[in-house]
Design an enzyme around this catalytic site. Structure first.
Site, PDB file in Angstrom:
ATOM      1  N   LYS A   1      27.090 -40.374 -18.167  1.00 21.13           N
ATOM      2  CA  LYS A   1      26.885 -39.399 -17.100  1.00 21.13           C
ATOM      3  C   LYS A   1      28.242 -38.814 -16.752  1.00 21.13           C
ATOM      4  O   LYS A   1      29.276 -39.459 -16.958  1.00 21.13           O
ATOM      5  CB  LYS A   1      26.305 -40.104 -15.869  1.00 21.13           C
TER       6      LYS A   1
ATOM      7  N   GLY B   1       5.228 -34.196  -2.895  1.00 20.86           N
ATOM      8  CA  GLY B   1       6.123 -33.307  -3.640  1.00 20.86           C
ATOM      9  C   GLY B   1       5.330 -32.505  -4.645  1.00 20.86           C
ATOM     10  O   GLY B   1       4.740 -33.059  -5.585  1.00 20.86           O
TER      11      GLY B   1
ATOM     12  N   GLY C   1       6.545 -29.702  -6.344  1.00 21.83           N
ATOM     13  CA  GLY C   1       7.488 -28.811  -7.010  1.00 21.83           C
ATOM     14  C   GLY C   1       7.172 -28.708  -8.492  1.00 21.83           C
ATOM     15  O   GLY C   1       6.001 -28.742  -8.898  1.00 21.83           O
ATOM     16  N   HIS C   2       8.202 -28.610  -9.314  1.00 26.71           N
ATOM     17  CA  HIS C   2       7.992 -28.413 -10.746  1.00 26.71           C
ATOM     18  C   HIS C   2       7.111 -29.503 -11.354  1.00 26.71           C
ATOM     19  O   HIS C   2       6.153 -29.224 -12.058  1.00 26.71           O
ATOM     20  CB  HIS C   2       9.345 -28.389 -11.470  1.00 26.71           C
ATOM     21  N   VAL C   3       7.443 -30.752 -11.062  1.00 23.67           N
ATOM     22  CA  VAL C   3       6.696 -31.852 -11.672  1.00 23.67           C
ATOM     23  C   VAL C   3       5.375 -32.077 -10.935  1.00 23.67           C
ATOM     24  O   VAL C   3       4.313 -32.182 -11.559  1.00 23.67           O
ATOM     25  CB  VAL C   3       7.523 -33.160 -11.661  1.00 23.67           C
TER      26      VAL C   3
ATOM     27  N   TYR D   1       3.435 -30.230  -9.108  1.00 20.67           N
ATOM     28  CA  TYR D   1       2.377 -29.229  -9.319  1.00 20.67           C
ATOM     29  C   TYR D   1       1.710 -29.417 -10.690  1.00 20.67           C
ATOM     30  O   TYR D   1       0.475 -29.436 -10.801  1.00 20.67           O
ATOM     31  CB  TYR D   1       2.968 -27.824  -9.197  1.00 20.67           C
TER      32      TYR D   1
END
Ligand code: NAD
Length: 353
Positions: free
Chosen positions: A80, A177, A179-181, A183
């Site tokens: 990382k 949540g 959001g992207h995931v 939904y």
């Protein structure tokens, strides 16, 4: 902090401090373990309060990637990087290009990608200086659909363990949540006939799943205590904690959010309460699986097929947990550690080059 002591304790390989006076770059690249292959992990940009905080974050996140990549069956190690700075005000072409050159000096030992505070555009600058970057525009693209699919498969596997049948038809799933995931996950669940209870801080996101999938909306603070079979966290980390656990009425927790357990002991408490927790980094590995596909020439179908393997890995985690009488979050770590040890054994054979 005593860096070498920490590195020794958790088996780190390398920590690189990167500085460039002209661009103002102050970055830390951490390579935790490359037994399985080059270290893959995103680049975070954050206004850390101190250098120690930045170094510790890079160290902790890199180690997490070793486990996530190993458990996902990828031939990638864990690494990382972090840039100290404010992503809103401190970004520039030269900053990311300077960072890219440092990545290049590592000759492929570390492969970078997007993370909190960095974007596809930033990766394009890095790509000008090194080939060791993934998540570029026009290649693997947005990983969220693959993450959602993997999460859905993880949920089905958990259902099989708990109810003896992996169908989610008629199951009540509380989704935090959207959001992207979140939904995309709701779509899979609705298509299978699950009943959705949903929440988000953004009312428009809630309206969308109510309208499209017939979800029942609840206020963000009420999602933990709703009557449901499955709670699916897809927003924040640390949401399994002393405040939320007493509210849970679910039998199962499966979601894509990173670092769901506030502290490890919360994983122990879930087990004591008979709640089946599918460990976050096993379930949400679709994102990294998607990026790894880019390294060999991207194909969305193949990425989805690989993400489907999360089903079997979740089953394996529950099996290890049962056999060894341990919580699932520990079982997941053991599964990852065992794979690294086995492949380390394979690598002992000398190959003349
Ligand atoms: P996102 O930003 O698109 O969506 C997160 C949603 O959560 C937003 O709509 C936000 O309004 C909502 N939210 C935030 N706080 C909330 C709260 N207190 N209550 C209810 N809703 C709240 O993010 P995403 O890409 O969908 O990722 C969701 C989670 O999954 C994150 O924890 C992320 O780290 C993790 N994850 C994502 C991926 C990926 O491929 N996108 C991969 C691995 C892990």
């Amino acid at each position: 902090m005593e860096v070498f002591k920490y590195m020794e304790q958790y088996g780190y390989e390398q920590l690189v401090m990167c500085h460039d006076r002209i661009s103002g770059l102050r970055a830390v690249i951490c390579i935790h373990d490359t037994t399985l292959g080059p270290a893959l992990g995103g680049l975070r940009m954050w206004p850390y309060a101190s250098e120690d905080e930045a170094v510790l974050d890079a160290l902790r996140l890199a180690r997490g990637m070793t486990y996530k990549n190993a458990a996902a069956g990828l031939n990638l190690g864990g690494g990382k990087a972090v840039i100290i700075g404010n992503p809103r005000t401190d970004k520039s072409e030269e900053l990311f290009r300077a960072f890219g050159r440092f990545v290049d000096t590592l000759g492929g030992r570390y492969i970078t990608a997007e993370d909190v505070g960095t974007s596809v555009d930033d990766m394009e600058y890095i790509r000008m200086e090194t080939q060791y970057v993934a998540g570029l525009a026009g290649l693997s693209g947005d990983p969220s659909p693959v993450t959602a699919y993997g999460t859905y498969m993880g949920m089905k596997a958990t259902a099989l363990v708990v109810w003896g049948n992996d169908s989610l038809k008629g199951k009540v799933v509380a989704v935090q949540g959207l959001g992207h995931v979140g939904y995309a996950l709701c779509r899979y669940l609705a298509e299978e006939g699950a009943r959705l209870i949903a929440t988000d801080l953004d009312p428009a996101a809630v309206d969308r799943v109510v309208g499209e999938f017939g979800a029942t909306a609840v206020a963000p603070g009420d999602i933990y205590g709703v009557d449901c079979d499955i709670f699916s966290p897809n927003a924040l980390g640390g949401i399994i904690n002393d405040h939320t656990i007493p509210q849970f009425k679910c039998k199962v927790i499966v979601g894509a959010a990173n670092n769901q357990l506030k502290e490890e002991r919360h994983g122990d408490i879930l087990r004591e309460k008979g709640i089946f927790y599918a460990p976050d980094y096993i379930v949400n590995a679709g994102g990294v699986i998607n990026i790894a596909e880019e390294l060999r020439g991207y194909d969305r179908e193949r990425a989805l097929k690989k993400a489907a393997g999360i089903y079997d890995r979740v089953l394996k985690v529950f099996k290890i947990a049962e056999e060894q009488n341990i919580p699932t979050y520990i079982a997941a770590d053991r599964m990852a550690e065992e794979r690294i040890a086995r492949i380390h054994g394979v690598h002992r054979t000398f190959i003349p080059r």
